[in-house]
Design an enzyme around this catalytic site. Structure first.
Site, PDB file in Angstrom:
ATOM      1  N   GLY A  11       0.834  -1.208   0.000  1.00 49.04           N
ATOM      2  CA  GLY A  11       0.000   0.000   0.000  1.00 49.04           C
ATOM      3  C   GLY A  11       0.862   1.249   0.000  1.00 49.04           C
ATOM      4  N   ALA A  22      15.370  10.700  -1.260  1.00 43.93           N
ATOM      5  CA  ALA A  22      16.540  10.603  -0.378  1.00 43.93           C
ATOM      6  C   ALA A  22      17.483   9.489  -0.838  1.00 43.93           C
ATOM      7  CB  ALA A  22      16.089  10.350   1.060  1.00 43.93           C
ATOM      8  N   ARG A  72       0.949  -5.197  -5.221  1.00 45.30           N
ATOM      9  CA  ARG A  72       1.030  -6.320  -4.282  1.00 45.30           C
ATOM     10  C   ARG A  72       1.215  -7.542  -5.176  1.00 45.30           C
ATOM     11  NH1 ARG A  72      -0.605  -4.065   0.572  1.00 45.30           N
ATOM     12  NH2 ARG A  72      -2.366  -2.637   0.566  1.00 45.30           N
ATOM     13  N   ASP A 103       5.150  -4.742   6.119  1.00 44.94           N
ATOM     14  CA  ASP A 103       5.657  -6.065   6.518  1.00 44.94           C
ATOM     15  C   ASP A 103       5.635  -7.098   5.387  1.00 44.94           C
ATOM     16  OD1 ASP A 103       2.919  -6.066   6.630  1.00 44.94           O
ATOM     17  OD2 ASP A 103       2.771  -6.946   8.633  1.00 44.94           O
ATOM     18  N   THR A 125       4.366   2.650   5.525  1.00 43.11           N
ATOM     19  CA  THR A 125       2.972   2.184   5.611  1.00 43.11           C
ATOM     20  C   THR A 125       2.214   3.098   6.552  1.00 43.11           C
ATOM     21  OG1 THR A 125       1.501   0.469   6.483  1.00 43.11           O
ATOM     22  CG2 THR A 125       3.727   0.430   7.325  1.00 43.11           C
ATOM     23  N   ASP A 127      -0.062   2.209   8.428  1.00 46.27           N
ATOM     24  CA  ASP A 127      -0.561   1.430   9.577  1.00 46.27           C
ATOM     25  C   ASP A 127       0.295   1.549  10.843  1.00 46.27           C
ATOM     26  OD1 ASP A 127      -2.459   0.568   7.785  1.00 46.27           O
ATOM     27  OD2 ASP A 127      -1.497  -1.362   7.400  1.00 46.27           O
ATOM     28  N   ASP A 129       2.453  -0.464  11.875  1.00 51.33           N
ATOM     29  CA  ASP A 129       2.409  -1.775  12.535  1.00 51.33           C
ATOM     30  C   ASP A 129       3.731  -2.535  12.432  1.00 51.33           C
ATOM     31  OD1 ASP A 129       2.266  -2.136   9.820  1.00 51.33           O
ATOM     32  OD2 ASP A 129       0.691  -3.641   9.862  1.00 51.33           O
ATOM     33  N   MET A 169      -8.468   2.934   8.761  1.00 44.30           N
ATOM     34  CA  MET A 169      -7.648   1.800   8.306  1.00 44.30           C
ATOM     35  C   MET A 169      -6.680   1.352   9.410  1.00 44.30           C
ATOM     36  SD  MET A 169      -6.674   2.372   4.345  1.00 44.30           S
ATOM     37  CE  MET A 169      -7.789   1.869   3.044  1.00 44.30           C
ATOM     38  N   ARG A 171      -5.447  -2.175   9.003  1.00 42.62           N
ATOM     39  CA  ARG A 171      -5.452  -3.640   8.833  1.00 42.62           C
ATOM     40  C   ARG A 171      -5.789  -4.315  10.159  1.00 42.62           C
ATOM     41  NH1 ARG A 171      -3.717  -6.214   4.243  1.00 42.62           N
ATOM     42  NH2 ARG A 171      -2.514  -4.468   3.495  1.00 42.62           N
TER      43      ARG A 171
HETATM   44  O1  F6P Z   1      -1.522  -1.392   4.721  1.00 44.97           O
HETATM   45  C1  F6P Z   1      -2.115  -0.203   4.320  1.00 44.97           C
HETATM   46  C2  F6P Z   1      -3.590  -0.395   4.102  1.00 44.97           C
HETATM   47  O2  F6P Z   1      -4.135   0.851   3.713  1.00 44.97           O
HETATM   48  C3  F6P Z   1      -4.367  -0.982   5.282  1.00 44.97           C
HETATM   49  O3  F6P Z   1      -4.621  -0.040   6.283  1.00 44.97           O
HETATM   50  C4  F6P Z   1      -5.593  -1.508   4.584  1.00 44.97           C
HETATM   51  O4  F6P Z   1      -6.194  -2.531   5.340  1.00 44.97           O
HETATM   52  C5  F6P Z   1      -5.055  -2.006   3.280  1.00 44.97           C
HETATM   53  O5  F6P Z   1      -3.828  -1.317   3.061  1.00 44.97           O
HETATM   54  C6  F6P Z   1      -5.941  -1.808   2.101  1.00 44.97           C
HETATM   55  O6  F6P Z   1      -5.316  -2.339   0.983  1.00 44.97           O
HETATM   56  P1  F6P Z   1      -5.833  -2.160  -0.509  1.00 44.97           P
HETATM   57  O7  F6P Z   1      -5.555  -0.751  -0.932  1.00 44.97           O
HETATM   58  O8  F6P Z   1      -5.032  -3.139  -1.303  1.00 44.97           O
HETATM   59  O9  F6P Z   1      -7.298  -2.425  -0.496  1.00 44.97           O
END
Ligand code: F6P
Length: 319
Positions: A11, A22, A72, A103, A125, A127, A129, A169, A171
């Site tokens: 993402g 950079a 992805r 990750d 990211t 997230d 996370d 969001m 995840r």
């Molecule tokens: O990891 C970033 C993120 O935006 C998450 O918060 C979310 O669950 C996911 O990607 C959504 O992914 P996509 O854009 O592939 O639907």
């Protein structure tokens, strides 16, 4: 080391462009040739390499998204896919690669490192996370986007005396929800790390109403479940009009904050430094404002904990 490459994967996150800039500029400053790989691991497999110059990354520090595009890639999860990717890196005489992503991207990066290609990961990211770093690139911007939305929702929620669920969001993690909930003054924050029953949520709403509160903002991390479903339950039990706003992908776009630009600039430059030092399978992170690095495999085996003190504080300040 003569030639390095950079890609963005997974993402997109605001600040990825600042990180690319950079890597490119600090690489060129140190007499390296820098190649950009378009579309993440997909482009690595499909041989989408571009030689980048200082001017290739002009005018991007303030832009959201990623100039290198992202994906992805399912194929990169296979051994055959990774072999194709490695062959392309060898074909372009790449001596090391910087992977900017989350990750899932790091899991791929680590496998590439095991095949003998020096790899450094930069956490990008929204997230937040990723363990061993207090912040990931894009998180600060996403949180600011959420509180901007909460500010607006609060106006109309008050005017109509409504309960409002704002789904964010993250995840399976609640970092965005927690920080945005605290900064946005939400009454309740629902995150997957700390289960909370509906009765507690509703009794807090009622308590607020008894002392004259005109609105209730509940931030729901997507990992908890559908805010739509939670809203229906709250409405039917409490009898209060309840609305839902799912912020979705607007959290991933927009101009990066100063924090994210500075973080991305520091992390991108550090990644190049680590490659020049002969390091591999390391991830750049930040702790107490200092840039550090850790083993990617170790990072992947750990889980970033939610800040429980912050969670409790959000509860205390919204009594
Ligand atoms: O990891 C970033 C993120 O935006 C998450 O918060 C979310 O669950 C996911 O990607 C959504 O992914 P996509 O854009 O592939 O639907």
């Amino acid at each position: 080391m003569n030639n390095i490459a950079v890609l963005t994967s997974g993402g997109d996150a605001p600040g990825m462009n600042a990180a690319i800039r950079a890597v490119v500029r600090s690489g060129i400053y140190q007499d390296l040739n820098v190649f950009g790989i378009m579309q993440g691991y997909t482009g690595l497999i499909e041989d989408k390499f571009q030689h980048l110059k200082v001017s290739s990354v002009a005018d991007i520090i303030h832009r959201g998204g990623t100039k290198l595009l992202t994906s992805r890639s399912e194929e990169f999860r296979t051994e055959a896919g990774r072999k194709k990717a490695l062959a392309n890196l060898r074909k372009h005489n790449i001596d090391g690669i910087v992977v900017i992503g989350g990750d899932g991207s790091f899991a791929g990066a680590s496998k590439l490192a095991k095949l003998g290609m020096p790899v450094i990961g930069v956490p990008g990211t929204i997230d937040n996370d990723i363990p061993f770093t207090e912040a990931t690139i894009g998180f600060d911007t996403a949180v600011n986007t959420v509180i901007d939305a909460i500010n607006k929702i609060r106006d109309t929620a008050t005017s109509h005396q409504r309960v409002w669920l704002v789904e964010v969001m993250g995840r399976s993690s609640g970092h965005i929800a927690l920080e945005a909930g605290l900064a946005g003054g939400a009454e309740t924050v629902l995150i997957p790390e700390v289960p909370k029953d509906l009765e507690t949520v509703i009794s807090k709403i009622k308590k607020g109403r008894r002392r004259g509160k005109l609105h209730n903002i509940i931030v729901v991390a997507e990992g908890v479940g559908s805010a739509m479903d939670i809203s229906k339950d709250i409405e039917s039990i409490s009898g209060l009009q309840t609305k839902v706003t799912i912020l979705g992908h607007i959290q991933r776009g927009g101009t990066p904050t100063a924090f994210d630009r500075v973080l991305a600039s520091r992390m991108g430059a550090e990644a190049v430094k680590l490659l020049l030092e002969g390091k591999s399978n390391r991830m750049v992170g930040i702790a107490n404002r200092a840039i550090q690095n850790v083993d990617i495999t170790e990072a992947l085996a750990s889980k970033k904990e939610i800040d429980l003190e912050m969670y409790q504080l959000a509860g205390v300040l919204s009594i």
